[in-house]
Scaffold this motif. Structure first.
Motif, PDB file in Angstrom:
ATOM      1  N   GLY A  65       0.812  -1.210   0.000  1.00 56.91           N
ATOM      2  CA  GLY A  65       0.000   0.000   0.000  1.00 56.91           C
ATOM      3  C   GLY A  65       0.848   1.263   0.000  1.00 56.91           C
ATOM      4  N   MET A  66       1.881   1.289   0.819  1.00 60.39           N
ATOM      5  CA  MET A  66       2.741   2.464   0.884  1.00 60.39           C
ATOM      6  C   MET A  66       3.521   2.667  -0.412  1.00 60.39           C
ATOM      7  SD  MET A  66       2.328   4.116   3.676  1.00 60.39           S
ATOM      8  CE  MET A  66       0.612   3.785   3.375  1.00 60.39           C
ATOM      9  N   VAL A  67       4.005   1.581  -0.990  1.00 61.44           N
ATOM     10  CA  VAL A  67       4.722   1.679  -2.268  1.00 61.44           C
ATOM     11  C   VAL A  67       3.770   2.196  -3.344  1.00 61.44           C
ATOM     12  CG1 VAL A  67       5.827   0.317  -4.084  1.00 61.44           C
ATOM     13  CG2 VAL A  67       6.466  -0.047  -1.700  1.00 61.44           C
ATOM     14  N   THR A  68       2.547   1.720  -3.325  1.00 65.21           N
ATOM     15  CA  THR A  68       1.556   2.168  -4.303  1.00 65.21           C
ATOM     16  C   THR A  68       1.238   3.646  -4.131  1.00 65.21           C
ATOM     17  OG1 THR A  68       0.590  -0.039  -4.404  1.00 65.21           O
ATOM     18  CG2 THR A  68      -0.761   1.778  -5.207  1.00 65.21           C
ATOM     19  N   VAL A  69       1.075   4.101  -2.892  1.00 64.00           N
ATOM     20  CA  VAL A  69       0.818   5.528  -2.638  1.00 64.00           C
ATOM     21  C   VAL A  69       1.942   6.367  -3.234  1.00 64.00           C
ATOM     22  CG1 VAL A  69       0.710   7.312  -0.847  1.00 64.00           C
ATOM     23  CG2 VAL A  69      -0.612   5.230  -0.588  1.00 64.00           C
ATOM     24  N   ALA A  70       3.168   5.977  -2.974  1.00 61.55           N
ATOM     25  CA  ALA A  70       4.314   6.748  -3.464  1.00 61.55           C
ATOM     26  C   ALA A  70       4.368   6.764  -4.988  1.00 61.55           C
ATOM     27  CB  ALA A  70       5.606   6.176  -2.893  1.00 61.55           C
ATOM     28  N   LEU A  71       4.228   5.593  -5.607  1.00 60.54           N
ATOM     29  CA  LEU A  71       4.361   5.522  -7.066  1.00 60.54           C
ATOM     30  C   LEU A  71       3.210   6.210  -7.792  1.00 60.54           C
ATOM     31  CD1 LEU A  71       5.677   1.865  -7.525  1.00 60.54           C
ATOM     32  CD2 LEU A  71       6.973   4.013  -7.630  1.00 60.54           C
ATOM     33  N   VAL A  72       1.989   5.978  -7.335  1.00 57.59           N
ATOM     34  CA  VAL A  72       0.838   6.596  -8.006  1.00 57.59           C
ATOM     35  C   VAL A  72       0.833   8.109  -7.786  1.00 57.59           C
ATOM     36  CG1 VAL A  72      -1.691   6.714  -8.035  1.00 57.59           C
ATOM     37  CG2 VAL A  72      -0.551   4.504  -7.993  1.00 57.59           C
ATOM     38  N   SER A  73       1.138   8.557  -6.585  1.00 60.26           N
ATOM     39  CA  SER A  73       1.188  10.000  -6.328  1.00 60.26           C
ATOM     40  C   SER A  73       2.256  10.664  -7.180  1.00 60.26           C
ATOM     41  CB  SER A  73       1.469  10.281  -4.853  1.00 60.26           C
ATOM     42  OG  SER A  73       0.425   9.812  -4.053  1.00 60.26           O
ATOM     43  N   LEU A  74       3.418  10.077  -7.226  1.00 56.65           N
ATOM     44  CA  LEU A  74       4.509  10.630  -8.034  1.00 56.65           C
ATOM     45  C   LEU A  74       4.153  10.611  -9.516  1.00 56.65           C
ATOM     46  CD1 LEU A  74       7.389  11.760  -8.073  1.00 56.65           C
ATOM     47  CD2 LEU A  74       8.208   9.401  -8.297  1.00 56.65           C
ATOM     48  N   ALA A  79       2.862  13.490 -14.314  1.00 63.28           N
ATOM     49  CA  ALA A  79       2.063  13.486 -15.539  1.00 63.28           C
ATOM     50  C   ALA A  79       1.152  14.706 -15.627  1.00 63.28           C
ATOM     51  CB  ALA A  79       1.245  12.206 -15.626  1.00 63.28           C
ATOM     52  N   GLY A  80       1.043  15.451 -14.541  1.00 60.59           N
ATOM     53  CA  GLY A  80       0.241  16.664 -14.540  1.00 60.59           C
ATOM     54  C   GLY A  80      -1.247  16.423 -14.468  1.00 60.59           C
ATOM     55  N   HIS A  81      -1.656  15.303 -13.861  1.00 63.44           N
ATOM     56  CA  HIS A  81      -3.076  15.005 -13.704  1.00 63.44           C
ATOM     57  C   HIS A  81      -3.625  15.734 -12.483  1.00 63.44           C
ATOM     58  CE1 HIS A  81      -3.161  12.019 -16.832  1.00 63.44           C
ATOM     59  NE2 HIS A  81      -2.120  11.415 -16.301  1.00 63.44           N
ATOM     60  N   GLY A  82      -4.006  16.975 -12.653  1.00 69.25           N
ATOM     61  CA  GLY A  82      -4.579  17.750 -11.560  1.00 69.25           C
ATOM     62  C   GLY A  82      -3.506  18.386 -10.690  1.00 69.25           C
ATOM     63  N   SER A  83      -3.940  18.848  -9.527  1.00 71.03           N
ATOM     64  CA  SER A  83      -3.034  19.521  -8.596  1.00 71.03           C
ATOM     65  C   SER A  83      -2.272  18.501  -7.748  1.00 71.03           C
ATOM     66  CB  SER A  83      -3.846  20.448  -7.691  1.00 71.03           C
ATOM     67  OG  SER A  83      -4.689  19.676  -6.860  1.00 71.03           O
ATOM     68  N   GLU A  84      -1.407  19.036  -6.898  1.00 73.84           N
ATOM     69  CA  GLU A  84      -0.660  18.173  -5.988  1.00 73.84           C
ATOM     70  C   GLU A  84      -1.604  17.438  -5.038  1.00 73.84           C
ATOM     71  OE1 GLU A  84      -0.157  21.557  -6.020  1.00 73.84           O
ATOM     72  OE2 GLU A  84       1.655  21.691  -7.231  1.00 73.84           O
ATOM     73  N   THR A  85      -2.647  18.137  -4.613  1.00 73.24           N
ATOM     74  CA  THR A  85      -3.617  17.528  -3.707  1.00 73.24           C
ATOM     75  C   THR A  85      -4.365  16.387  -4.389  1.00 73.24           C
ATOM     76  OG1 THR A  85      -3.892  19.679  -2.657  1.00 73.24           O
ATOM     77  CG2 THR A  85      -5.569  18.030  -2.189  1.00 73.24           C
ATOM     78  N   GLN A  86      -4.721  16.569  -5.644  1.00 70.23           N
ATOM     79  CA  GLN A  86      -5.399  15.508  -6.390  1.00 70.23           C
ATOM     80  C   GLN A  86      -4.468  14.320  -6.607  1.00 70.23           C
ATOM     81  OE1 GLN A  86      -6.803  17.803  -9.800  1.00 70.23           O
ATOM     82  NE2 GLN A  86      -8.876  17.048  -9.309  1.00 70.23           N
ATOM     83  N   ALA A  87      -3.190  14.594  -6.870  1.00 74.79           N
ATOM     84  CA  ALA A  87      -2.223  13.511  -7.053  1.00 74.79           C
ATOM     85  C   ALA A  87      -2.089  12.691  -5.769  1.00 74.79           C
ATOM     86  CB  ALA A  87      -0.868  14.073  -7.478  1.00 74.79           C
ATOM     87  N   LEU A  88      -2.024  13.381  -4.635  1.00 75.50           N
ATOM     88  CA  LEU A  88      -1.920  12.677  -3.360  1.00 75.50           C
ATOM     89  C   LEU A  88      -3.200  11.900  -3.052  1.00 75.50           C
ATOM     90  CD1 LEU A  88      -0.341  12.006  -0.816  1.00 75.50           C
ATOM     91  CD2 LEU A  88      -1.207  14.119   0.193  1.00 75.50           C
ATOM     92  N   ALA A  89      -4.361  12.501  -3.310  1.00 74.21           N
ATOM     93  CA  ALA A  89      -5.626  11.813  -3.060  1.00 74.21           C
ATOM     94  C   ALA A  89      -5.742  10.568  -3.933  1.00 74.21           C
ATOM     95  CB  ALA A  89      -6.795  12.757  -3.316  1.00 74.21           C
ATOM     96  N   THR A  90      -5.326  10.672  -5.174  1.00 75.09           N
ATOM     97  CA  THR A  90      -5.352   9.509  -6.065  1.00 75.09           C
ATOM     98  C   THR A  90      -4.404   8.431  -5.561  1.00 75.09           C
ATOM     99  OG1 THR A  90      -5.870  10.952  -7.938  1.00 75.09           O
ATOM    100  CG2 THR A  90      -5.016   8.753  -8.447  1.00 75.09           C
ATOM    101  N   GLY A  91      -3.227   8.835  -5.121  1.00 76.86           N
ATOM    102  CA  GLY A  91      -2.261   7.882  -4.573  1.00 76.86           C
ATOM    103  C   GLY A  91      -2.770   7.203  -3.316  1.00 76.86           C
ATOM    104  N   LEU A  92      -3.398   7.970  -2.434  1.00 77.56           N
ATOM    105  CA  LEU A  92      -3.944   7.386  -1.205  1.00 77.56           C
ATOM    106  C   LEU A  92      -5.081   6.411  -1.500  1.00 77.56           C
ATOM    107  CD1 LEU A  92      -3.923  10.518   1.115  1.00 77.56           C
ATOM    108  CD2 LEU A  92      -2.485   8.491   1.322  1.00 77.56           C
TER     109      LEU A  92
END
Length: 123
Positions: A65-74, A79-92
């Motif tokens: 789960g933690m590896v996935t959060v890091a990779l998907v958020s990054l 890739a510029g999919h939304g803001s930083e907050t959206q990237a983190l929310a998607t990763g979480l």
């Protein structure tokens, strides 16, 4: 050991969130019904092997789960999919989903392996 077994069994209460998927338009909540299988821990005898397999499954799920959060958020951020907050929310969200899937598959694997070993145990 009774209290640990009860704690695992109470994970089944998460399945009640699936009712939100029935009574609202948020169909993603239906996935919570998968937690209903955790009620079985109220009824199976707990031993050291069960505790060890559940601990292994939880540790494996946390790691993935933690590896996935890091990779998907990054990945979303770069890739510029939304803001930083959206990237983190998607990763979480992805990390949570992967954690649940890895935990479920891992506990199923250990459970099947134990049941198969007991049924095919030479006497």
């Amino acid at each position: 050991m009774r209290s640990k077994r009860s704690a695992y069994g109470f994970l089944g209460l998460l399945s009640l969130l699936g009712l939100l998927g029935i009574f609202t338009e948020a169909r993603a909540f239906l996935a919570f019904f998968a937690f209903a299988v955790d009620f079985e821990y109220f009824f199976i005898p707990s031993d050291e092997m069960l505790e060890e397999s559940l601990n292994r499954s939880a540790a494996r799920a946390f790691l993935w789960g933690m590896v996935t959060v890091a990779l998907v958020s990054l990945g979303c951020f770069l890739a510029g999919h939304g803001s930083e907050t959206q990237a983190l929310a998607t990763g979480l969200a992805a990390g949570w989903g992967v954690s649940v899937a890895v935990y479920a598959l891992s506990t199923a694997y250990y459970g099947f392996r134990e049941r198969w070993g007991l049924e095919h145990d030479p006497e």
